[in-house]
Design a protein around this motif. Structure first.
Motif, mmCIF file in Angstrom:
data_model
loop_
_atom_site.group_PDB
_atom_site.id
_atom_site.type_symbol
_atom_site.label_atom_id
_atom_site.label_comp_id
_atom_site.label_asym_id
_atom_site.label_seq_id
_atom_site.Cartn_x
_atom_site.Cartn_y
_atom_site.Cartn_z
ATOM 1 N N UNK A 31 -6.264 3.226 3.394
ATOM 2 C CA UNK A 31 -6.375 1.766 3.294
ATOM 3 C C UNK A 31 -6.011 1.273 1.896
ATOM 4 N N UNK A 32 -6.462 1.974 0.875
ATOM 5 C CA UNK A 32 -6.129 1.596 -0.498
ATOM 6 C C UNK A 32 -4.632 1.692 -0.722
ATOM 7 N N UNK A 33 -4.035 2.772 -0.248
ATOM 8 C CA UNK A 33 -2.588 2.962 -0.425
ATOM 9 C C UNK A 33 -1.813 1.849 0.273
ATOM 10 N N UNK A 34 -2.167 1.549 1.529
ATOM 11 C CA UNK A 34 -1.420 0.548 2.280
ATOM 12 C C UNK A 34 -1.603 -0.849 1.701
ATOM 13 N N UNK A 35 -2.783 -1.150 1.220
ATOM 14 C CA UNK A 35 -3.024 -2.442 0.585
ATOM 15 C C UNK A 35 -2.197 -2.589 -0.692
ATOM 16 N N UNK A 36 -2.143 -1.515 -1.482
ATOM 17 C CA UNK A 36 -1.320 -1.544 -2.690
ATOM 18 C C UNK A 36 0.150 -1.739 -2.350
ATOM 19 N N UNK A 37 0.621 -1.029 -1.324
ATOM 20 C CA UNK A 37 2.026 -1.162 -0.933
ATOM 21 C C UNK A 37 2.335 -2.573 -0.463
ATOM 22 N N UNK A 38 1.437 -3.163 0.336
ATOM 23 C CA UNK A 38 1.642 -4.536 0.800
ATOM 24 C C UNK A 38 1.703 -5.509 -0.371
ATOM 25 N N UNK A 39 0.818 -5.297 -1.320
ATOM 26 C CA UNK A 39 0.725 -6.206 -2.463
ATOM 27 C C UNK A 39 1.874 -6.040 -3.450
ATOM 28 N N UNK A 63 -2.691 11.249 -1.201
ATOM 29 C CA UNK A 63 -2.574 11.051 0.239
ATOM 30 C C UNK A 63 -2.466 12.362 1.000
ATOM 31 N N UNK A 64 -1.736 13.323 0.433
ATOM 32 C CA UNK A 64 -1.581 14.632 1.070
ATOM 33 C C UNK A 64 -2.904 15.390 1.065
ATOM 34 N N UNK A 65 -3.584 15.386 -0.071
ATOM 35 C CA UNK A 65 -4.855 16.109 -0.183
ATOM 36 C C UNK A 65 -5.910 15.510 0.740
ATOM 37 N N UNK A 66 -6.026 14.189 0.757
ATOM 38 C CA UNK A 66 -7.051 13.536 1.569
ATOM 39 C C UNK A 66 -6.832 13.797 3.052
ATOM 40 N N UNK A 67 -5.596 13.666 3.514
ATOM 41 C CA UNK A 67 -5.312 13.899 4.933
ATOM 42 C C UNK A 67 -5.564 15.353 5.309
ATOM 43 N N UNK A 68 -5.162 16.283 4.443
ATOM 44 C CA UNK A 68 -5.361 17.693 4.730
ATOM 45 C C UNK A 68 -6.825 18.068 4.826
ATOM 46 N N UNK A 69 -7.621 17.625 3.869
ATOM 47 C CA UNK A 69 -9.051 17.934 3.878
ATOM 48 C C UNK A 69 -9.728 17.293 5.085
#
Length: 225
Positions: A212-220, A180-186
């Protein structure tokens, strides 16, 4: 990254599709070969990514993943954005040199002022080793290279497709600790940089898909974001 055999037979199409998107993104953020250029120029890159995301419930807007560059121009653009630093002499009388890295570094540690390079890379090395994965010795790079992190997220998604929620839980943790840190930074750096062509669109997709993948995983898995 060398990977252990996934051993997938009966798969969850949602998780498998996410794994494919991560694999495509990993390839896209490496130095472009002629196959990648052809896919971006002819439309198959865009079509394939959209087809994969349509197999998931993720609400991700896919920007147009296309280029009108010829291969040499695309490769030069990649170098300008991701590889080549900048340097100039600020005082030639004493040899003072002002040097900077590339406009958009492809390493997580460049976006983690709260963490040392050593801590980031050691934690990643442990995570890869836990699953029997190792850095390809023929193309050895730092463990925090964005392409390696995307490959690992893809591996975990494909493992989830075959094995189940243990790999999904590991991917959620990996998002929060690293990707998440790498993706947002890039993505943020690419948005500020002119002349990125298809790489600007890939940066938008990278950030949106990872989030989106992270938030979906967290919700699930946790019932919360």
């Amino acid at each position: 990254m060398a990977t252990a055999s996934d051993g997938i037979e009966d798969v969850d199409p949602d998780a498998a599709a996410r794994g494919t998107v991560y694999r495509v993104l990993a390839a896209a953020f490496r130095y472009p070969d002629e196959a990648f250029h052809a896919a971006a120029a002819e439309g198959s890159l865009d079509a394939d990514v959209r087809a994969c995301i349509e197999q998931t419930p993720l609400d991700v807007t896919v920007p147009e993943l296309a280029t009108e560059d010829d291969y040499e121009m695309l490769a030069a653009r990649y170098n300008d954005v991701f590889e080549l630093g900048y340097s100039e002499y600020t005082d030639r009388t004493d040899g003072s040199l002002d040097a900077e890295g590339p406009p958009v570094p492809l390493y997580e540690s460049k976006y983690r002022p709260d963490q040392s390079w050593n801590d980031v890379n050691l934690d990643l090395a442990r995570a890869y080793r836990h699953y029997g994965l190792e850095i390809d010795q023929n193309e050895r790079d730092n463990h925090d290279a964005l392409a390696y992190e995307l490959e690992f997220a893809g591996y975990l998604a494909r493992r989830e497709a075959a094995v189940g929620d243990d790999a999904a839980t590991a991917r959620l943790d990996f998002h929060d600790r690293h990707l998440g840190h790498a993706a947002a930074g890039v993505a943020d750096r690419l948005a500020e940089e002119p002349g990125t062509d298809v790489y600007g669109a890939l940066g938008e997709l990278l950030e949106a898909f990872v989030r989106a993948d992270r938030n979906d995983l967290a919700d699930r898995l946790e019932g919360q974001r």
